[in-house]
Design a protein around this motif. Structure first.
Motif, PDB file in Angstrom:
ATOM      1  N   ASN A 130     -73.609 -43.130  41.153  1.00  0.00           N
ATOM      2  CA  ASN A 130     -72.687 -42.024  40.876  1.00  0.00           C
ATOM      3  C   ASN A 130     -73.217 -40.684  41.374  1.00  0.00           C
ATOM      4  O   ASN A 130     -72.448 -39.763  41.646  1.00  0.00           O
ATOM      5  N   THR A 131     -74.521 -40.571  41.481  1.00  0.00           N
ATOM      6  CA  THR A 131     -75.097 -39.330  42.002  1.00  0.00           C
ATOM      7  C   THR A 131     -75.360 -39.425  43.506  1.00  0.00           C
ATOM      8  O   THR A 131     -75.924 -38.512  44.099  1.00  0.00           O
ATOM      9  N   GLY A 132     -74.957 -40.532  44.111  1.00  0.00           N
ATOM     10  CA  GLY A 132     -75.098 -40.673  45.560  1.00  0.00           C
ATOM     11  C   GLY A 132     -76.530 -40.908  46.014  1.00  0.00           C
ATOM     12  O   GLY A 132     -76.835 -40.765  47.200  1.00  0.00           O
ATOM     13  N   ASP A 133     -77.399 -41.300  45.089  1.00  0.00           N
ATOM     14  CA  ASP A 133     -78.800 -41.531  45.448  1.00  0.00           C
ATOM     15  C   ASP A 133     -78.984 -42.988  45.880  1.00  0.00           C
ATOM     16  O   ASP A 133     -79.557 -43.808  45.166  1.00  0.00           O
ATOM     17  N   LEU A 134     -78.491 -43.299  47.065  1.00  0.00           N
ATOM     18  CA  LEU A 134     -78.515 -44.691  47.519  1.00  0.00           C
ATOM     19  C   LEU A 134     -79.933 -45.172  47.812  1.00  0.00           C
ATOM     20  O   LEU A 134     -80.244 -46.348  47.664  1.00  0.00           O
ATOM     21  N   GLU A 135     -80.800 -44.232  48.210  1.00  0.00           N
ATOM     22  CA  GLU A 135     -82.193 -44.607  48.473  1.00  0.00           C
ATOM     23  C   GLU A 135     -82.881 -44.984  47.159  1.00  0.00           C
ATOM     24  O   GLU A 135     -83.623 -45.962  47.093  1.00  0.00           O
TER      25      GLU A 135
END
Lengths: 409, 168
Positions: B33-38
């Motif tokens: 949800n925070t876009g922290d795919l790494e």
């Protein structure tokens, strides 16, 4: 053609200008349903491998017409309009299955797998009262049957019973490309994807006739050399221009004079797990990608080792569904199947490549909505001839040359 | 033989293991949800299997996945594609995970299921539900923490609106 006082004239000489109202007009859409999807065309409906056994059925569509493809107890294929002769209800709502008869859930009218009406409840009434009129005949009230044909495991249907054979319909060149993938080996269905895109169906068809975008929009294809303007390639149409193939061979991932013009080329792109693109050559000849469009509703995808049918199902002027059927061959070994399943990551609604298309096609529709103008399609000139390069929009022009004849626009 | 299974038997009450697994799923949703795919990649074991599969294919035993990654490296390639190569309209996807249940503790790990609901909000459009479905996962202990050795997201309706960009 005039709709509510709006002029729908397409200047006769301008095949390279495609008016934007073609993508939005409800009357045009209605005529397409009648003349194209309900007209003299062989529409793709299923793979024979989906219904291998007597009693098997699967749902499909020709334009907005709901279709049922069945294999009867004698093994014979049938294509039926999935619409009860009584009230128009969908007779069969399961996607696929096996049955001895087809019964409408509403009033239990029951049909054979060939579509003939077997029985209707209360035909003689209840307690001597009511019932069907004395002249009510079962044999004139079957499901509407369509013409059906099969070639090498691929099933097509049509409302037109006077069509030439599928082989003549495809024409020599496109039949040869068709037979390259469908060479008579038994197919194995690997699975389905279904996708709804908010755009006119023709934008999807054009997309696969458009090598111009493929080499610019698709960073993934371009960078790994899977489809690129400087690769050896060709565009070939049938005599009428309705079918086409884009053919190409994989190039190397190195920069040259042509890649300099492709902002999408990334020479340093590397896969951490290269098994995604563990490609083996499996078809004769040099081409590694052949994308074929068969009028009016089918795209046959062969990109490396990923094979799929993409069936276009229009849903009004501004939406269509894309039904993907991925397949391999019965004689594939496990390694080959795994390869196909991994390369399937390139395609479909989450495809590393095809996401670009579904997204950009919707943007095209957004821009076109309400526009007065016309698309200008002049890359490679104004002709509709086959070419030996990718810097052309000839296949789109050829498509519209045929479209105009059929639509009388 | 060293087992990958988190210790959830005699020395740990059932409620505590549930809480630890729940925290893993909360981290999962938070990172997406925070876009922290790494950061999200860090929740997977190196030799993980990650699949997004329609219920249509799953229930018929058809092997095709919408997304199929056979290692964390392949998952990283997917993340790199989202970051660098794919073209798509900007959007926010938001993941809601509920009904978590540890189905069984096996020698290879914890079999876990949960429901997911993922919304999608594009600029200039009302938000919509992108997908709903269930996870069928295998949770193991690696590097001192819980990780997914297998994550399979089975989405209920096969019809995808336009495209699937971010992972489920």
């Amino acid at each position: 053609m005039s709709v509510e006082g709006v002029d729908r004239t397409w200047p006769a000489e301008e095949i390279s200008r495609v008016p934007y109202w073609l993508y939005t007009d409800a009357a045009v859409y209605q005529r397409e349903q009648e003349r194209i999807f309900g007209g003299p065309s062989w529409g793709y409906v299923a793979l024979a491998a989906e219904i291998p056994n007597p009693g098997d059925f699967t749902r499909s569509a020709l334009g907005e017409r709901p279709v049922l493809v069945t294999r009867d107890e004698h093994g014979k294929l049938h294509a039926l309009t999935n619409r009860c002769a009584h009230r128009g209800t969908l007779v069969c709502h399961a996607q696929r299955g096996n049955a001895r008869t087809l019964m409408c859930p509403y009033h239990q009218w029951t049909y054979g797998l060939d579509g003939h009406l077997i029985a209707v409840p209360f035909r003689r009434g209840v307690g001597g009262q009511g019932g069907m009129p004395a002249d009510f005949a079962l044999d004139s009230r079957g499901l509407e049957t369509l013409a059906v044909t099969e070639r090498h495991g691929v099933i097509f249907a049509s409302t037109d019973r006077a069509l030439p054979s599928l082989e003549d319909y495809l024409g020599e060149t496109n039949l040869r490309w068709f037979d390259r993938v469908f060479d008579g080996r038994a197919l194995r269905v690997l699975g389905y994807h279904r996708q709804r895109i908010e755009a006119n169906w023709k934008l999807m068809f054009e997309n696969i006739k458009d090598p111009y975008h493929a080499t610019l929009l698709h960073v993934f294809l371009v960078s790994f050399g899977l489809f690129r303007a400087d690769n050896p390639s060709a565009t070939q149409m049938d005599a009428l221009g309705r079918h086409s193939v884009l053919v190409s061979s994989r190039g190397e991932q190195k920069a040259n004079a042509d890649t300099a013009e492709m902002r999408s080329f990334r020479g340093n792109l590397r896969l951490e797990d290269p098994r995604l693109l563990d490609v083996v050559r499996e078809f004769p000849g040099a081409p590694t990608v052949v994308m074929q469009t068969i009028w009016p509703n089918l795209i046959v995808q062969q990109q490396s080792n990923t094979l799929a049918m993409r069936q276009i199902v229009p849903q009004g002027p501004r939406a269509f569904e894309l039904h993907w059927t991925f397949f391999g061959y019965e004689d594939d070994d496990e390694e080959m199947t795994l390869r196909r399943l991994r390369q399937a990551n390139l395609m479909g609604p989450a495809g590393l490549v095809s996401i670009d298309d579904s997204e950009v096609i919707e943007l095209a529709q957004r821009g076109i909505d309400g526009a007065d103008g016309a698309a200008e399609i002049v890359l490679g000139g104004r002709g509709v001839e086959d070419t030996e390069h990718m810097a052309t929009e000839a296949a789109i022009r050829a498509f519209y040359a045929h479209y105009r004849r059929v639509m009388e626009l | 033989m060293k087992s990958d299974a988190p210790q959830v038997t005699s020395d740990e009450p059932r409620a505590t293991s549930h809480e630890r697994v729940r925290a893993l799923y909360d981290d999962y949703a938070f990172l997406l949800n925070t876009g922290d795919l790494e950061g999200w990649l860090g929740l997977f074991a190196e030799d993980c299997s990650y699949r997004i599969v329609s219920r249509e294919n799953h229930s018929q035993g058809l092997p095709l996945a919408l997304v199929r990654c056979d290692s964390r490296a392949m998952l990283a390639d997917r993340v790199a594609a989202i970051r660098n190569t794919q073209f798509f309209a900007a959007r926010v996807m938001r993941s809601f995970v509920s009904g978590l249940r540890i189905l069984s503790a096996t020698p290879s790990g914890l079999e876990v299921t949960a429901s997911f609901l993922v919304t999608e909000a594009l600029e200039r459009e009302p938000p919509r539900i992108h997908s709903v479905g269930e996870y069928r996962d295998l949770v193991v202990t690696r590097d001192g923490g819980l990780r997914f050795a297998r994550k399979c997201a089975i989405y209920d309706s096969p019809m995808i609106q336009t495209s699937l960009i971010y992972p489920l």
